[in-house]
Enzyme design. Structure first.
Site, PDB file in Angstrom:
ATOM      1  N   ASN A 175       3.773   4.409   9.876  1.00 42.02           N
ATOM      2  CA  ASN A 175       2.723   4.252   8.861  1.00 42.02           C
ATOM      3  C   ASN A 175       1.824   3.044   9.101  1.00 42.02           C
ATOM      4  OD1 ASN A 175       1.646   4.426   5.888  1.00 42.02           O
ATOM      5  ND2 ASN A 175       2.492   2.367   6.084  1.00 42.02           N
ATOM      6  N   LEU A 183      -8.609  10.077   1.154  1.00 40.49           N
ATOM      7  CA  LEU A 183      -8.912   8.703   0.719  1.00 40.49           C
ATOM      8  C   LEU A 183      -8.017   8.335  -0.465  1.00 40.49           C
ATOM      9  CD1 LEU A 183     -10.930   6.289   1.009  1.00 40.49           C
ATOM     10  CD2 LEU A 183     -12.185   7.346  -0.850  1.00 40.49           C
ATOM     11  N   ASP A 225       5.608  -6.590  14.736  1.00 38.89           N
ATOM     12  CA  ASP A 225       4.216  -6.335  15.119  1.00 38.89           C
ATOM     13  C   ASP A 225       4.297  -5.111  16.018  1.00 38.89           C
ATOM     14  OD1 ASP A 225       1.761  -6.133  16.274  1.00 38.89           O
ATOM     15  OD2 ASP A 225       1.604  -8.238  16.869  1.00 38.89           O
ATOM     16  N   VAL A 226       3.752  -4.000  15.553  1.00 34.76           N
ATOM     17  CA  VAL A 226       3.944  -2.740  16.289  1.00 34.76           C
ATOM     18  C   VAL A 226       3.217  -2.721  17.643  1.00 34.76           C
ATOM     19  CG1 VAL A 226       4.427  -1.345  14.228  1.00 34.76           C
ATOM     20  CG2 VAL A 226       2.061  -1.528  15.068  1.00 34.76           C
ATOM     21  N   GLY A 277       0.796  -1.236   0.000  1.00 33.81           N
ATOM     22  CA  GLY A 277       0.000   0.000   0.000  1.00 33.81           C
ATOM     23  C   GLY A 277       0.819   1.272   0.000  1.00 33.81           C
ATOM     24  N   LYS A 337      -7.146   7.967  14.653  1.00 35.87           N
ATOM     25  CA  LYS A 337      -6.387   8.872  13.788  1.00 35.87           C
ATOM     26  C   LYS A 337      -6.420  10.312  14.312  1.00 35.87           C
ATOM     27  CE  LYS A 337      -4.701   5.885  10.948  1.00 35.87           C
ATOM     28  NZ  LYS A 337      -3.258   5.709  10.768  1.00 35.87           N
ATOM     29  N   PRO A 368      -3.508  11.905   5.055  1.00 36.99           N
ATOM     30  CA  PRO A 368      -3.843  11.606   3.660  1.00 36.99           C
ATOM     31  C   PRO A 368      -5.359  11.602   3.470  1.00 36.99           C
ATOM     32  CG  PRO A 368      -2.430   9.900   4.649  1.00 36.99           C
ATOM     33  CD  PRO A 368      -2.960  10.736   5.762  1.00 36.99           C
ATOM     34  N   TYR A 384     -11.629   3.779  14.120  1.00 39.15           N
ATOM     35  CA  TYR A 384     -10.537   4.229  13.246  1.00 39.15           C
ATOM     36  C   TYR A 384     -10.360   5.751  13.323  1.00 39.15           C
ATOM     37  CZ  TYR A 384      -7.816   5.067   9.000  1.00 39.15           C
ATOM     38  OH  TYR A 384      -6.861   5.486   8.124  1.00 39.15           O
ATOM     39  N   TYR A 428      -6.354  -0.326   8.635  1.00 38.94           N
ATOM     40  CA  TYR A 428      -7.221   0.506   7.801  1.00 38.94           C
ATOM     41  C   TYR A 428      -8.043  -0.370   6.859  1.00 38.94           C
ATOM     42  CZ  TYR A 428      -8.919   3.343   4.025  1.00 38.94           C
ATOM     43  OH  TYR A 428      -9.738   3.877   3.071  1.00 38.94           O
TER      44      TYR A 428
HETATM   45  N1  NAD Z   1      -5.684   4.390   2.094  1.00 36.48           N
HETATM   46  C1  NAD Z   1      -6.267   5.456   2.592  1.00 36.48           C
HETATM   47  O1  NAD Z   1      -7.271   5.967   2.048  1.00 36.48           O
HETATM   48  C2  NAD Z   1      -5.704   6.124   3.812  1.00 36.48           C
HETATM   49  C3  NAD Z   1      -6.143   7.425   4.123  1.00 36.48           C
HETATM   50  C4  NAD Z   1      -5.641   8.043   5.250  1.00 36.48           C
HETATM   51  C5  NAD Z   1      -4.716   7.414   6.055  1.00 36.48           C
HETATM   52  N2  NAD Z   1      -4.308   6.153   5.736  1.00 36.48           N
HETATM   53  C6  NAD Z   1      -3.317   5.532   6.625  1.00 36.48           C
HETATM   54  O2  NAD Z   1      -2.129   5.302   5.891  1.00 36.48           O
HETATM   55  C7  NAD Z   1      -1.468   4.122   6.369  1.00 36.48           C
HETATM   56  C8  NAD Z   1      -1.289   3.147   5.216  1.00 36.48           C
HETATM   57  O3  NAD Z   1      -2.535   2.960   4.595  1.00 36.48           O
HETATM   58  P1  NAD Z   1      -2.800   1.827   3.512  1.00 36.48           P
HETATM   59  O4  NAD Z   1      -4.010   2.212   2.758  1.00 36.48           O
HETATM   60  O5  NAD Z   1      -1.564   1.492   2.796  1.00 36.48           O
HETATM   61  O6  NAD Z   1      -3.230   0.672   4.539  1.00 36.48           O
HETATM   62  P2  NAD Z   1      -3.149  -0.884   4.454  1.00 36.48           P
HETATM   63  O7  NAD Z   1      -4.188  -1.373   5.379  1.00 36.48           O
HETATM   64  O8  NAD Z   1      -3.192  -1.316   3.022  1.00 36.48           O
HETATM   65  O9  NAD Z   1      -1.670  -1.157   5.012  1.00 36.48           O
HETATM   66  C9  NAD Z   1      -1.383  -1.074   6.366  1.00 36.48           C
HETATM   67  C10 NAD Z   1       0.008  -1.629   6.594  1.00 36.48           C
HETATM   68  O10 NAD Z   1       0.213  -1.781   7.992  1.00 36.48           O
HETATM   69  C11 NAD Z   1       0.680  -3.090   8.237  1.00 36.48           C
HETATM   70  N3  NAD Z   1       0.277  -3.527   9.588  1.00 36.48           N
HETATM   71  C12 NAD Z   1      -0.979  -3.732  10.040  1.00 36.48           C
HETATM   72  N4  NAD Z   1      -0.934  -4.117  11.321  1.00 36.48           N
HETATM   73  C13 NAD Z   1       0.375  -4.152  11.679  1.00 36.48           C
HETATM   74  C14 NAD Z   1       1.051  -4.467  12.884  1.00 36.48           C
HETATM   75  N5  NAD Z   1       0.400  -4.854  13.987  1.00 36.48           N
HETATM   76  N6  NAD Z   1       2.402  -4.369  12.897  1.00 36.48           N
HETATM   77  C15 NAD Z   1       3.088  -4.000  11.786  1.00 36.48           C
HETATM   78  N7  NAD Z   1       2.500  -3.681  10.615  1.00 36.48           N
HETATM   79  C16 NAD Z   1       1.148  -3.760  10.577  1.00 36.48           C
HETATM   80  C17 NAD Z   1       0.057  -3.946   7.158  1.00 36.48           C
HETATM   81  O11 NAD Z   1       0.700  -5.192   7.004  1.00 36.48           O
HETATM   82  C18 NAD Z   1       0.202  -3.025   5.973  1.00 36.48           C
HETATM   83  O12 NAD Z   1       1.501  -3.097   5.441  1.00 36.48           O
HETATM   84  C19 NAD Z   1      -2.356   3.574   7.497  1.00 36.48           C
HETATM   85  O13 NAD Z   1      -1.896   4.078   8.732  1.00 36.48           O
HETATM   86  C20 NAD Z   1      -3.720   4.161   7.169  1.00 36.48           C
HETATM   87  O14 NAD Z   1      -4.528   4.261   8.305  1.00 36.48           O
HETATM   88  C21 NAD Z   1      -4.771   5.495   4.633  1.00 36.48           C
END
Ligand code: NAD
Length: 252
Positions: free
Chosen positions: A89, A189, A62-63, A16, A161, A187, A157, A93
């Site tokens: 990051n 959507l 695992d964070v 992502g 955030k 960010p 969520y 989500y």
């Molecule tokens: N996509 C969107 O529209 C959007 C908008 C605003 C903010 N965000 C934020 O941006 C970030 C990335 O979004 P995305 O769309 O790529 O999300 P995603 O859900 O596709 O990816 C999230 C990532 O976090 C990792 N992850 C989840 N739990 C974990 C844990 N316990 N330990 C370590 N890693 C873990 C996953 O493996 C993945 O690589 C997230 O924080 C999300 O909340 C996304």
């Protein structure tokens, strides 16, 4: 190259938006630690960076675990000797289903808070000693535009955030004396992967486009320039800030 030899940890860097950050930072010369709970994805992202001539290390993390975040910091120091930037990051989500707040269970609430808030706290605790000793560091936390707009049916969520913004401000004040910048990005959507494309209906995407000044979809690449700026020396006097990157949907 604006980030030559900077050591940058990107949590959730395997897929992502995190993967786009990792790739973009490596292209600017950073040594990128791709840390993810999806170990195989982290490995693929790191090897793609290396094939492109960059430097990267894949680490499982695992964070939500203090032991594992500490191991992430220790292994980064063993390999590269310093930690210049932490990109917080990783988040829950695309794995979360939207639902009325009354249907969210206490377990679901706790899990979202554990990854999206406690995870940031544990990662910062793990990297802080190295940054303090270096006399410089940068922490970049990923919040979300949902915290600005109050998106419904996503209460856990959105709350997490919004918490990221308070976390960023308080930590920036506390770590200013250590010359550590702490900032956040909200960010809009973002179409970050196939899993998300299935969740969003064409009508929802059209509605989002209509509400932006730039009336198109948002992609991970739209966020990378802001991330590079916040990792670079160009932003050394900026701290405690939340930078909104959403094509002009929210304007504050
Ligand atoms: N996509 C969107 O529209 C959007 C908008 C605003 C903010 N965000 C934020 O941006 C970030 C990335 O979004 P995305 O769309 O790529 O999300 P995603 O859900 O596709 O990816 C999230 C990532 O976090 C990792 N992850 C989840 N739990 C974990 C844990 N316990 N330990 C370590 N890693 C873990 C996953 O493996 C993945 O690589 C997230 O924080 C999300 O909340 C996304």
């Amino acid at each position: 190259m604006r980030l030559k030899d900077k050591v940058i940890i990107v949590t959730g860097g395997g897929v992502g938006i995190g993967r786009a950050y990792a790739t973009g930072l490596a292209k600017e010369g950073a040594k990128v630690v791709v840390a993810d709970i999806q170990e195989e994805e982290a490995r693929k992202a790191a090897s793609e960076i290396k094939q492109g001539g960059g430097e990267a290390l894949a680490l499982p993390v695992d964070v939500t675990s203090a032991e594992k975040t500490q191991a992430m910091a220790d292994k980064t120091l063993q390999k590269y000797g310093r930690i210049d930037v932490l990109v917080n990051n990783a988040g829950l989500y695309s794995a979360i289903k939207k639902k009325p707040f009354a249907e969210i269970t206490a377990e679901e609430w706790d899990r979202v808070m554990a990854v999206n808030l406690k995870g940031l706290f544990l990662c910062v605790q793990a990297v802080y000693p190295a940054m303090k000793e270096q006399g410089k560091g940068k922490i970049i936390n990923i919040s979300s535009g949902t915290a600005l707009g109050g998106t419904p049916f996503f209460l856990h969520y959105v709350t997490s955030k919004a918490g990221v913004i308070g976390f960023t401000r308080a930590l920036a004040r506390e770590l200013g004396p250590d010359n550590i910048c702490v900032n956040a990005i909200t960010p809009g959507l973002t179409i970050s992967g196939p899993q998300q494309e299935g969740v969003l209906t064409p009508e929802q995407l059209q509605d989002r486009r209509r509400r932006r000044a730039f009336q198109r979809d948002q992609y991970p690449q739209d966020l990378v320039g802001t991330m590079i700026f916040l990792c670079s020396a160009d932003s050394d006097f900026i701290t405690g800030q939340t930078i909104n990157v959403d094509g002009g949907m929210h304007m504050y």
